[in-house]
Write a protein that holds these residues in place. Sequence first.
Motif, PDB file in Angstrom:
ATOM      1  N   ALA A   1      18.304 -59.664   3.212  1.00  0.00           N
ATOM      2  CA  ALA A   1      17.587 -58.384   3.167  1.00  0.00           C
ATOM      3  C   ALA A   1      16.075 -58.591   3.116  1.00  0.00           C
ATOM      4  N   ASP A   2      15.627 -59.572   2.339  1.00  0.00           N
ATOM      5  CA  ASP A   2      14.188 -59.847   2.257  1.00  0.00           C
ATOM      6  C   ASP A   2      13.640 -60.350   3.587  1.00  0.00           C
ATOM      7  N   VAL A   3      14.385 -61.227   4.231  1.00  0.00           N
ATOM      8  CA  VAL A   3      13.953 -61.753   5.534  1.00  0.00           C
ATOM      9  C   VAL A   3      13.927 -60.630   6.562  1.00  0.00           C
ATOM     10  N   ALA A   4      14.928 -59.764   6.530  1.00  0.00           N
ATOM     11  CA  ALA A   4      14.974 -58.637   7.462  1.00  0.00           C
ATOM     12  C   ALA A   4      13.765 -57.724   7.271  1.00  0.00           C
ATOM     13  N   ARG A   5      13.416 -57.437   6.031  1.00  0.00           N
ATOM     14  CA  ARG A   5      12.240 -56.599   5.771  1.00  0.00           C
ATOM     15  C   ARG A   5      10.959 -57.273   6.254  1.00  0.00           C
ATOM     16  N   ARG A   6      10.850 -58.558   5.989  1.00  0.00           N
ATOM     17  CA  ARG A   6       9.641 -59.293   6.360  1.00  0.00           C
ATOM     18  C   ARG A   6       9.430 -59.304   7.880  1.00  0.00           C
ATOM     19  N   HIS A   7      10.523 -59.370   8.632  1.00  0.00           N
ATOM     20  CA  HIS A   7      10.411 -59.421  10.098  1.00  0.00           C
ATOM     21  C   HIS A   7      10.646 -58.059  10.752  1.00  0.00           C
ATOM     22  N   ASP A   8      10.857 -57.031   9.929  1.00  0.00           N
ATOM     23  CA  ASP A   8      11.087 -55.670  10.408  1.00  0.00           C
ATOM     24  C   ASP A   8      12.251 -55.618  11.400  1.00  0.00           C
ATOM     25  N   VAL A   9      13.377 -56.133  10.941  1.00  0.00           N
ATOM     26  CA  VAL A   9      14.594 -56.135  11.743  1.00  0.00           C
ATOM     27  C   VAL A   9      15.759 -55.727  10.846  1.00  0.00           C
ATOM     28  N   SER A  10      16.764 -55.138  11.404  1.00  0.00           N
ATOM     29  CA  SER A  10      17.921 -54.699  10.639  1.00  0.00           C
ATOM     30  C   SER A  10      18.741 -55.900  10.164  1.00  0.00           C
TER      31      SER A  10
END
Length: 117
Positions: free
Chosen positions: A36-45
């Motif tokens: 979830a943190d990586v997804a937020r950081r890269h703006d991807v689902s």
Amino acid sequence: MTQVTVLTGVRRRRDWTDQDRLEILREAFSPGACVADVARRHDVSRSLIYLWRRAALRQVQETFVPAVIEDEPGTTANASVEEPEAAIVLDFADGRRLRIFASASPALAVAALKAMR
């Protein structure tokens, strides 16, 4: 501060290169990482990250090479050459052959298998 990405034109989806996807997957599934943190950081689902992972695993599984274990030594084409008996012999489709001997350490066997990818 919130960041908003506006996609205009005919295409409304971002195109991720294979290298970008692979980097995001490495980061997301590294030890101690939170998807979830990586997804937020890269703006991807998050679901898209899992979709990429399933697709990558399917590609890896499609390139799996079955192992052939010979019961009797000397049944190979090069039987005239004296070699120590290998515990595992892997013949790859491109003609490469990997022999792992019983005296090899587990770490050496793992390194050899990774190198053959």
